[in-house]
Design an enzyme around this catalytic site. Structure first.
Site, mmCIF file in Angstrom:
data_model
loop_
_atom_site.group_PDB
_atom_site.id
_atom_site.type_symbol
_atom_site.label_atom_id
_atom_site.label_comp_id
_atom_site.label_asym_id
_atom_site.label_seq_id
_atom_site.Cartn_x
_atom_site.Cartn_y
_atom_site.Cartn_z
ATOM 1 N N ASP A 115 0.826 -1.190 0.000
ATOM 2 C CA ASP A 115 0.000 0.000 0.000
ATOM 3 C C ASP A 115 0.868 1.249 0.000
ATOM 4 O O ASP A 115 1.515 1.557 0.996
ATOM 5 C CB ASP A 115 -0.875 -0.046 1.260
ATOM 6 N N ASP A 149 -2.010 5.811 -5.430
ATOM 7 C CA ASP A 149 -2.136 4.892 -4.299
ATOM 8 C C ASP A 149 -2.391 3.459 -4.744
ATOM 9 O O ASP A 149 -3.494 3.126 -5.159
ATOM 10 C CB ASP A 149 -3.272 5.377 -3.386
#
Ligand SMILES: *[C@@H]1O[C@H](CO)[C@@H](O)[C@H](O)[C@H]1NC(C)=O
Ligand SMILES: *[C@@H]1O[C@H](CO)[C@@H](O)[C@H](O)[C@H]1NC(C)=O
Ligand SMILES: *[C@@H]1O[C@H](CO)[C@@H](O)[C@H](O)[C@H]1NC(C)=O
Ligand SMILES: *[C@@H]1O[C@H](CO)[C@@H](O)[C@H](O)[C@H]1NC(C)=O
Length: 482
Positions: free
Chosen positions: A95, A312
């Site tokens: 992430d 992201d």
């Protein structure tokens, strides 16, 4: 998945303050947590510290990747790492929107025990690892994670606790521990050797929301954010790696490439990162659909504390301000007045029997320094059984004063090699075959080595042909940004 590390005493305050978010087409209120002066100063100190480092033995690292970013499959990617002595395997979601590494711990009250992703889950037990130690609230890591004094820290016996709140409303709480993390150091063409480093990470004691119960459970999350609490920053501070990493997320076969180190092949163009942002923010300049530039209000592309475009890898889809979403939709479907849409799990889907890449236009995002991001019809129109569904999402992420942000997730980042060069504060990408390999340079010897693709735990494919229903569980949104 974007997440933000909070000093746990602040959590109650924040939970009161934060408006719960709703998945799907709802409007998401994004609250801001502004950096304190102390935190801003820390970033500069850290940069200075990085520049002063010497005696470095920087090598490349190959993180074996699994999962699939397709909304109709798992909607996430994960990496395999080893923790402890003796080392055990853990599978953690990668992430770039978050800053710490954490894994489910032995004392966990609500942690998943099994996963449909074809991996074995393991609870970490600091006591059963010969090299595991608890981190006290007086240690510098704790002070740095809290951005200053740790409230309630009265003795060195007090653990350093954390709470993280996720974009989809799920959460994790626990305490920090330090242990050896084992990873694959690249030593030759497609050859690695086990190496380890002492890393401070979260021992998850309580998970909330989908993190505690999802059938697509993992052992934890590996945050690749810029903060110096991240795994990457700690490896870099220990002189083990350069702060450069890249991912190539493979929607075709699953898994892909995740490497730390300078990429020398393929060559990529880059765009500057907006300075002093918590997440990876870039300057978006314009959007083209089918070769024509959309006429959009210029303030849509402003950057800063309350606006911007965030990259992201932890977000499955891609969220656009309403004006951009509507303009793209209109252009994409303008030659298809006959299409009739049906709503499937809040996605707009339609039947199409021909090749979508021939029937629909390419969407191109233009960034500062002439870097373009090409999003092909087969990227933004994902397949759900016989239908195709529009993957771009309308709005969703709004700052307090009503400004929408752009959030570029796996929908547009897959099938590209994306390089995050934090040393030079740039990010770049190029279309790439993520089942193939890249070449990285070993800083120690200058040798150039091949790093290939992996597909960890690919067994899930046969077991769980997940539907969109399952998938909404894994769609995650950024919630806190600066
Ligand atoms: C992060 O940076 C701050 C300020 O430079 C420093 O005090 C702290 O030790 C660093 N933490 C880690 C984990 O490197
Ligand atoms: C960590 O690395 C050292 C030095 O290479 C090695 O002796 C040790 O066995 C490793 N420990 C683990 C748990 O991987
Ligand atoms: C970007 O591209 C335009 C047109 O293709 C060109 O005029 C301009 O010089 C380029 N700018 C940079 C920084 O390369
Ligand atoms: C991608 O690379 C793999 C491995 O080299 C190869 O088998 C495959 O055919 C390539 N795919 C495309 C579309 O070129």
């Amino acid at each position: 998945m974007a997440l933000k590390l909070f000093p746990s005493l602040f959590l109650l305050f924040l939970l009161n303050f934060v408006v719960p978010c709703v998945l799907g087409f709802g409007v998401f209120e994004v609250k801001h947590k502004f950096l304190t002066h102390a935190q801003r100063r820390n970033i500069h100190l850290l940069r200075a510290h990085d520049a002063r480092r010497h005696d470095r033995m920087l090598s490349a690292v190959d993180l074996p990747l699994g999962g699939n970013g397709l909304p109709s499959e798992t909607g996430l990617y994960f990496a395999q790492i080893g923790i402890g002595t003796p080392s055990k395997d853990y599978y953690v979601q990668v992430d770039t929107g978050s800053d710490i590494l954490w894994v489910n711990c032995i004392s966990c009250s609500r942690c998943p025990k099994k996963s449909d992703l074809g991996i074995e889950l393991t609870l970490y037990d600091p006591k059963s690892s010969q090299s595991g130690t608890l981190v006290s609230c007086e240690e510098s890591f704790c002070l740095s994670a809290f951005g200053g004094d740790v409230p309630g820290c009265t003795s060195s016996n007090t653990p350093c606790q954390y709470s993280v709140l996720y974009g989809d409303g799920s959460s994790t709480m626990g305490y920090f521990v330090t242990d050896l993390v084992q990873y694959n150091q690249v030593t030759g063409n497609s050859a690695t050797r086990a190496a380890n480093a002492s890393i401070t990470f979260g021992c998850g004691a309580q998970q909330g929301g989908d993190l505690g119960s999802s059938s697509e459970a993992l052992d934890g999350i590996l945050g690749f954010g810029q903060s110096n609490t991240s795994f990457l920053s700690q490896l870099a501070s220990a002189g083990k790696v350069k702060k450069v990493f890249s991912h190539c997320l493979d929607t075709v076969t699953g898994g892909g490439i995740f490497a730390i180190g300078d990429v020398v092949q393929p060559k990529i163009k880059t765009t500057p990162l907006v300075p002093d942002q918590q997440h990876y923010n870039v300057n978006l300049k314009g959007i083209e659909v089918g070769g024509s530039l959309l006429q959009l209000p210029t303030d849509l592309f402003e950057t800063g504390d309350k606006k911007g475009t965030i990259v992201d890898s932890g977000t499955t889809l891609t969220y656009l301000p309403e004006a951009a979403y509507k303009a793209i939709w209109q252009k994409v479907f303008q030659n298809h007045p006959d299409i009739s849409f049906q709503t499937v799990q809040e996605f707009s889907c339609f039947e199409y029997t021909e090749n979508i890449d021939d029937g629909f236009p390419e969407v191109v995002f233009n960034f500062e320094n002439n870097l373009t991001l090409h999003v092909h019809p087969h990227d933004y129109l994902f397949q759900n059984e016989k239908d195709y569904c529009f993957g771009f999402q309308n709005g969703g992420l709004q700052s307090k004063d009503g400004k929408d942000i752009f959030l570029l997730g796996d929908l547009v980042l897959s099938s590209k090699l994306v390089v995050y060069d934090l040393e030079n504060q740039v990010i770049g990408w190029t279309d790439y075959n993520c089942s193939s390999s890249i070449k990285v340079q070993d800083d120690k010897t200058n040798a150039i080595y091949t790093v290939g693709a992996h597909n960890v735990g690919s067994a899930w494919r046969s077991e769980s042909q997940s539907s969109l229903l399952l998938l909404l569980l894994t769609i995650v949104l950024i919630y806190m940004f600066i």
